[in-house]
Motif scaffolding. Structure first.
Motif, PDB file in Angstrom:
ATOM      1  N   ARG A 184     -87.473  -4.745 -12.316  1.00 34.66           N
ATOM      2  CA  ARG A 184     -86.752  -3.820 -12.085  1.00 34.66           C
ATOM      3  C   ARG A 184     -87.573  -3.295 -10.578  1.00 34.66           C
ATOM      4  NH1 ARG A 184     -88.705  -0.289 -17.807  1.00 34.66           N
ATOM      5  NH2 ARG A 184     -87.353  -1.934 -19.291  1.00 34.66           N
ATOM      6  N   LEU A 185     -88.033  -3.322 -10.109  1.00 34.32           N
ATOM      7  CA  LEU A 185     -88.299  -2.915  -9.245  1.00 34.32           C
ATOM      8  C   LEU A 185     -87.452  -3.433  -8.147  1.00 34.32           C
ATOM      9  CD1 LEU A 185     -92.065  -2.502  -8.785  1.00 34.32           C
ATOM     10  CD2 LEU A 185     -91.065  -0.559  -8.685  1.00 34.32           C
ATOM     11  N   ARG A 186     -87.403  -4.947  -8.376  1.00 29.31           N
ATOM     12  CA  ARG A 186     -86.625  -5.877  -6.754  1.00 29.31           C
ATOM     13  C   ARG A 186     -84.887  -4.841  -7.594  1.00 29.31           C
ATOM     14  NH1 ARG A 186     -88.749 -10.658  -9.222  1.00 29.31           N
ATOM     15  NH2 ARG A 186     -90.377 -11.105  -8.662  1.00 29.31           N
ATOM     16  N   LYS A 187     -84.502  -4.483  -8.494  1.00 30.66           N
ATOM     17  CA  LYS A 187     -83.594  -4.844  -8.498  1.00 30.66           C
ATOM     18  C   LYS A 187     -82.701  -2.823  -7.878  1.00 30.66           C
ATOM     19  CE  LYS A 187     -81.898  -6.640 -12.893  1.00 30.66           C
ATOM     20  NZ  LYS A 187     -81.930  -7.017 -13.860  1.00 30.66           N
ATOM     21  N   GLU A 188     -83.650  -2.015  -8.385  1.00 24.81           N
ATOM     22  CA  GLU A 188     -84.145  -0.426  -7.670  1.00 24.81           C
ATOM     23  C   GLU A 188     -83.777  -0.797  -5.863  1.00 24.81           C
ATOM     24  OE1 GLU A 188     -86.860   3.156  -7.997  1.00 24.81           O
ATOM     25  OE2 GLU A 188     -86.804   2.088  -9.590  1.00 24.81           O
ATOM     26  N   ASN A 189     -84.617  -1.163  -5.405  1.00 27.36           N
ATOM     27  CA  ASN A 189     -84.961  -2.080  -4.279  1.00 27.36           C
ATOM     28  C   ASN A 189     -83.534  -1.923  -3.728  1.00 27.36           C
ATOM     29  OD1 ASN A 189     -85.887  -1.595  -1.415  1.00 27.36           O
ATOM     30  ND2 ASN A 189     -86.967  -3.481  -1.940  1.00 27.36           N
ATOM     31  N   ALA A 190     -83.026  -3.312  -4.239  1.00 27.14           N
ATOM     32  CA  ALA A 190     -81.536  -3.403  -3.425  1.00 27.14           C
ATOM     33  C   ALA A 190     -80.960  -2.955  -4.239  1.00 27.14           C
ATOM     34  CB  ALA A 190     -81.179  -4.487  -5.074  1.00 27.14           C
ATOM     35  N   GLU A 191     -80.118  -1.722  -5.083  1.00 25.46           N
ATOM     36  CA  GLU A 191     -80.286  -0.825  -5.159  1.00 25.46           C
ATOM     37  C   GLU A 191     -79.854   0.489  -4.114  1.00 25.46           C
ATOM     38  OE1 GLU A 191     -78.721   2.409  -8.140  1.00 25.46           O
ATOM     39  OE2 GLU A 191     -79.055   0.561  -9.136  1.00 25.46           O
ATOM     40  N   LEU A 192     -81.076   0.698  -3.688  1.00 29.47           N
ATOM     41  CA  LEU A 192     -81.594   1.391  -2.735  1.00 29.47           C
ATOM     42  C   LEU A 192     -81.013   1.121  -1.131  1.00 29.47           C
ATOM     43  CD1 LEU A 192     -84.651   2.831  -3.795  1.00 29.47           C
ATOM     44  CD2 LEU A 192     -83.034   4.373  -3.681  1.00 29.47           C
ATOM     45  N   LYS A 193     -81.452  -0.454  -0.936  1.00 28.81           N
ATOM     46  CA  LYS A 193     -80.596  -0.075   0.229  1.00 28.81           C
ATOM     47  C   LYS A 193     -79.018  -0.835   0.476  1.00 28.81           C
ATOM     48  CE  LYS A 193     -84.852  -3.544   1.199  1.00 28.81           C
ATOM     49  NZ  LYS A 193     -85.182  -5.485   1.858  1.00 28.81           N
ATOM     50  N   ARG A 194     -78.281  -0.862  -1.012  1.00 33.38           N
ATOM     51  CA  ARG A 194     -76.656  -0.559  -0.901  1.00 33.38           C
ATOM     52  C   ARG A 194     -76.642   0.805   0.019  1.00 33.38           C
ATOM     53  NH1 ARG A 194     -75.286  -3.601  -6.212  1.00 33.38           N
ATOM     54  NH2 ARG A 194     -76.337  -2.787  -5.954  1.00 33.38           N
ATOM     55  N   LYS A 195     -77.073   1.734  -0.742  1.00 39.16           N
ATOM     56  CA  LYS A 195     -76.875   2.828  -0.985  1.00 39.16           C
ATOM     57  C   LYS A 195     -77.176   3.377   0.624  1.00 39.16           C
ATOM     58  CE  LYS A 195     -77.162   4.738  -5.232  1.00 39.16           C
ATOM     59  NZ  LYS A 195     -78.030   5.610  -6.348  1.00 39.16           N
ATOM     60  N   LEU A 196     -78.212   3.101   1.237  1.00 36.42           N
ATOM     61  CA  LEU A 196     -79.008   3.220   2.159  1.00 36.42           C
ATOM     62  C   LEU A 196     -77.115   3.031   3.332  1.00 36.42           C
ATOM     63  CD1 LEU A 196     -82.483   2.949   2.701  1.00 36.42           C
ATOM     64  CD2 LEU A 196     -80.838   5.803   2.773  1.00 36.42           C
ATOM     65  N   GLU A 197     -77.555   2.045   3.285  1.00 39.41           N
ATOM     66  CA  GLU A 197     -76.551   0.778   4.245  1.00 39.41           C
ATOM     67  C   GLU A 197     -75.433   1.896   4.344  1.00 39.41           C
ATOM     68  OE1 GLU A 197     -78.286  -3.789   4.586  1.00 39.41           O
ATOM     69  OE2 GLU A 197     -76.523  -3.335   3.494  1.00 39.41           O
ATOM     70  N   LEU A 198     -74.349   2.070   3.005  1.00 38.56           N
ATOM     71  CA  LEU A 198     -73.251   2.410   3.413  1.00 38.56           C
ATOM     72  C   LEU A 198     -73.121   4.155   4.015  1.00 38.56           C
ATOM     73  CD1 LEU A 198     -71.928   1.610  -0.856  1.00 38.56           C
ATOM     74  CD2 LEU A 198     -71.572   0.495   1.524  1.00 38.56           C
TER      75      LEU A 198
END
Length: 155
Positions: free
Chosen positions: A140-154
């Motif tokens: 769950r933490l990996r998924k949440e971390n990946a989602e936050l990275k996508r949002k920050l890059e966009l």
């Protein structure tokens, strides 16, 4: 003058009657086996004591000692342990429970591996549950971390 009772024996009233000695009977000698194995007393009221003995199951025959169930043993062990933790000695706690010290130690030794085995099984089950939960949390933490990275890059 003779007595009518003494007339047949030929003695007079003035002479005492001669005592007739009875021969002593010899006691029958017991065999050594008979001394070792006493016979049970015969029951007078029972028509056939042997048939009644066959009808009584072996479990119904009462022995001189009490047989405790596993639950009763566990309760007594807990009671003794509570008394000991309260400051009583082993000897007095066991005597209060109504069993011997040897019985206490035998019960304790017999109960110990079962409880240790159960504790060990519980511990292993908890460790497996802990590993499973850690892996779920990590996923769950990996998924949440990946989602936050996508949002920050966009943004």
């Amino acid at each position: 003058m003779t007595n009518s009772l003494d007339a047949g024996s030929g003695t007079t009233a003035t002479q005492p009657a001669a005592k007739v000695e009875t021969p002593l009977k010899k006691k029958a000698q017991r065999s050594p086996r008979a001394k070792v194995e006493p016979r049970p007393p015969a029951r007078k009221n029972a028509p056939n004591a042997a048939s009644q003995a066959q009808q009584i199951p072996a479990a119904a025959v009462r022995t001189g000692r009490k047989i405790y169930s596993e639950n009763e043993r566990a309760q007594m062990l807990a009671l003794i342990q509570k008394s000991i933790s309260g400051g009583a000695t082993h000897k007095s706690a066991v005597k209060q429970a109504g069993i011997s010290e040897q019985t206490y130690y035998q019960w304790k030794r017999a109960a110990l591996p079962a409880s240790v085995g159960d504790d060990l099984k519980d511990l292993v089950a908890l460790e497996e549950e802990n590993k499973r939960l850690k892996s779920l949390l990590a996923e769950r933490l990996r998924k949440e971390n990946a989602e936050l990275k996508r949002k920050l890059e966009l943004e």
